[in-house]
Motif scaffolding. Structure first.
Motif, PDB file in Angstrom:
ATOM      1  N   TYR A  69       0.951  -1.203   0.039  1.00 33.81           N
ATOM      2  CA  TYR A  69      -0.039  -0.079   0.153  1.00 33.81           C
ATOM      3  C   TYR A  69       0.886   1.263   0.003  1.00 33.81           C
ATOM      4  O   TYR A  69       1.770   1.287   0.659  1.00 33.81           O
ATOM      5  N   THR A  70       0.645   2.268  -0.744  1.00 34.06           N
ATOM      6  CA  THR A  70       1.403   3.716  -0.587  1.00 34.06           C
ATOM      7  C   THR A  70       0.274   4.728  -1.099  1.00 34.06           C
ATOM      8  O   THR A  70      -0.686   4.334  -1.504  1.00 34.06           O
ATOM      9  N   GLY A  71       0.771   5.940  -0.781  1.00 30.55           N
ATOM     10  CA  GLY A  71       0.181   6.960  -1.306  1.00 30.55           C
ATOM     11  C   GLY A  71      -1.146   7.539  -0.149  1.00 30.55           C
ATOM     12  O   GLY A  71      -1.699   8.508  -0.475  1.00 30.55           O
ATOM     13  N   THR A  73      -2.284   8.170   4.255  1.00 31.07           N
ATOM     14  CA  THR A  73      -2.161   8.727   5.518  1.00 31.07           C
ATOM     15  C   THR A  73      -1.781   8.283   6.495  1.00 31.07           C
ATOM     16  O   THR A  73      -1.317   8.671   7.667  1.00 31.07           O
ATOM     17  N   VAL A  74      -2.112   6.984   6.591  1.00 23.59           N
ATOM     18  CA  VAL A  74      -2.071   5.999   7.838  1.00 23.59           C
ATOM     19  C   VAL A  74      -0.822   5.292   7.794  1.00 23.59           C
ATOM     20  O   VAL A  74      -0.561   4.655   6.785  1.00 23.59           O
ATOM     21  N   GLU A  75      -0.019   4.997   9.025  1.00 20.46           N
ATOM     22  CA  GLU A  75       0.947   4.429   9.017  1.00 20.46           C
ATOM     23  C   GLU A  75       0.549   2.764   9.206  1.00 20.46           C
ATOM     24  O   GLU A  75      -0.373   2.613  10.068  1.00 20.46           O
ATOM     25  N   LYS A  76       1.368   1.846   8.622  1.00 18.92           N
ATOM     26  CA  LYS A  76       1.162   0.603   8.701  1.00 18.92           C
ATOM     27  C   LYS A  76      -0.345   0.208   8.272  1.00 18.92           C
ATOM     28  O   LYS A  76      -1.000  -0.284   9.292  1.00 18.92           O
ATOM     29  N   ARG A 132      -7.576   2.502  -7.862  1.00 19.64           N
ATOM     30  CA  ARG A 132      -7.079   3.563  -9.220  1.00 19.64           C
ATOM     31  C   ARG A 132      -5.759   3.097  -9.493  1.00 19.64           C
ATOM     32  O   ARG A 132      -5.021   2.594  -8.749  1.00 19.64           O
ATOM     33  N   SER A 133      -5.539   3.377 -10.811  1.00 16.94           N
ATOM     34  CA  SER A 133      -4.269   3.303 -11.381  1.00 16.94           C
ATOM     35  C   SER A 133      -3.229   4.556 -11.006  1.00 16.94           C
ATOM     36  O   SER A 133      -3.817   5.628 -11.335  1.00 16.94           O
ATOM     37  N   ALA A 134      -2.124   4.181 -10.788  1.00 13.14           N
ATOM     38  CA  ALA A 134      -1.120   5.470 -10.681  1.00 13.14           C
ATOM     39  C   ALA A 134       0.255   4.716 -10.656  1.00 13.14           C
ATOM     40  O   ALA A 134       0.478   3.545 -10.675  1.00 13.14           O
ATOM     41  N   ILE A 135       1.290   5.888 -11.322  1.00 16.61           N
ATOM     42  CA  ILE A 135       2.737   5.314 -11.416  1.00 16.61           C
ATOM     43  C   ILE A 135       3.328   6.335 -10.247  1.00 16.61           C
ATOM     44  O   ILE A 135       3.090   7.485 -10.501  1.00 16.61           O
ATOM     45  N   PHE A 136       4.051   5.728  -9.539  1.00 11.58           N
ATOM     46  CA  PHE A 136       4.723   6.582  -8.200  1.00 11.58           C
ATOM     47  C   PHE A 136       6.092   6.574  -8.687  1.00 11.58           C
ATOM     48  O   PHE A 136       6.786   5.722  -8.997  1.00 11.58           O
ATOM     49  N   ALA A 169       5.978   7.580  -2.347  1.00  5.37           N
ATOM     50  CA  ALA A 169       5.590   7.687  -0.637  1.00  5.37           C
ATOM     51  C   ALA A 169       6.184   6.324  -0.176  1.00  5.37           C
ATOM     52  O   ALA A 169       6.659   5.382  -0.703  1.00  5.37           O
ATOM     53  N   THR A 170       5.733   6.567   1.038  1.00  6.34           N
ATOM     54  CA  THR A 170       6.119   5.367   1.823  1.00  6.34           C
ATOM     55  C   THR A 170       5.516   4.100   1.484  1.00  6.34           C
ATOM     56  O   THR A 170       4.048   4.065   1.274  1.00  6.34           O
TER      57      THR A 170
END
Length: 213
Positions: A69-71, A73-76, A132-136, A169-170
């Protein structure tokens, strides 16, 4: 009792033979080969991470794929939190690859042809923010590559592309049971992929060459 010198010599001989055997056997095993001099990573979100992981594992030069998971606001975050849609995370896959065998441009192009970049609501049968689709991207080079990839896709399809380009992002690895799901639970995975219409839609968009299965 054997003479100590004989025992030492025998032990040394067996050890040398064993090392030679394992060295020879390891040369045929991808996971036992010497690691490449340099590796790189890329992160792509294309709906169900089981499917994205399965697709990238077929690419020569890809060393490892990890669902996560990425993008958000919640940790872990947990799977339940992410699929609920209130953490801002995307289901994504981190791809570790050997740049001497496959380039970032090639990975981005491969990725876009294994998703539906025209769907702004999710991917295939999965709808919602996490699908949704994205390229980070990390750095201007990856951003330019992603922009070119999306421009080319839009021109080829003759449609507006909804896939986003977002800053890296993380990345939080998903729960263990999600990793290599297409291998661990092959029957369930195959049924899901077929029922979700992923490959049928890919063929409709890109032709048989873009089919993900």
């Amino acid at each position: 009792m054997k003479h100590p010198a004989f025992v030492i010599g025998l032990t040394a001989g067996l050890l040398a033979t064993g090392l030679a055997f394992f060295s020879s056997a390891g040369a045929e095993d991808r996971h036992l080969q010497d690691p490449p001099a340099r590796v790189a990573t890329a992160v792509f979100a294309g709906g169900c991470f089981w499917c994205v992981e399965a697709d990238f594992d077929k690419v020569e030069g890809v060393i490892e794929t990890v669902s996560g998971y990425t993008g958000g606001t919640v940790e872990k975050p947990t799977y339940k939190q992410v699929t609920r849609g209130d953490t801002g995370h995307y289901e994504a896959v981190k791809v570790t690859y050997d740049p001497s065998k496959v380039t970032y441009d090639e990975l981005a192009s491969y990725f876009i042809r294994h998703i539906d970049p025209t769907d702004a609501k999710g991917q295939f049968c999965d709808k919602g923010s996490s699908y949704r689709s994205a390229i980070f991207v990390s750095g201007q080079g990856e951003r330019q590559s992603a922009e070119t990839t999306l421009t080319d896709a839009g021109q080829q399809l003759g449609k507006k592309v909804a896939t986003q380009i977002l800053p890296a992002a993380t990345f939080w690895p998903a729960e263990d049971y999600h990793q290599d799901y297409y291998i661990r639970s092959a029957v369930k995975y195959d049924f899901y992929r077929s029922a979700c219409g992923r490959d049928a839609r890919l063929e409709e968009l890109w032709g048989k060459a873009g089919k993900g299965a």
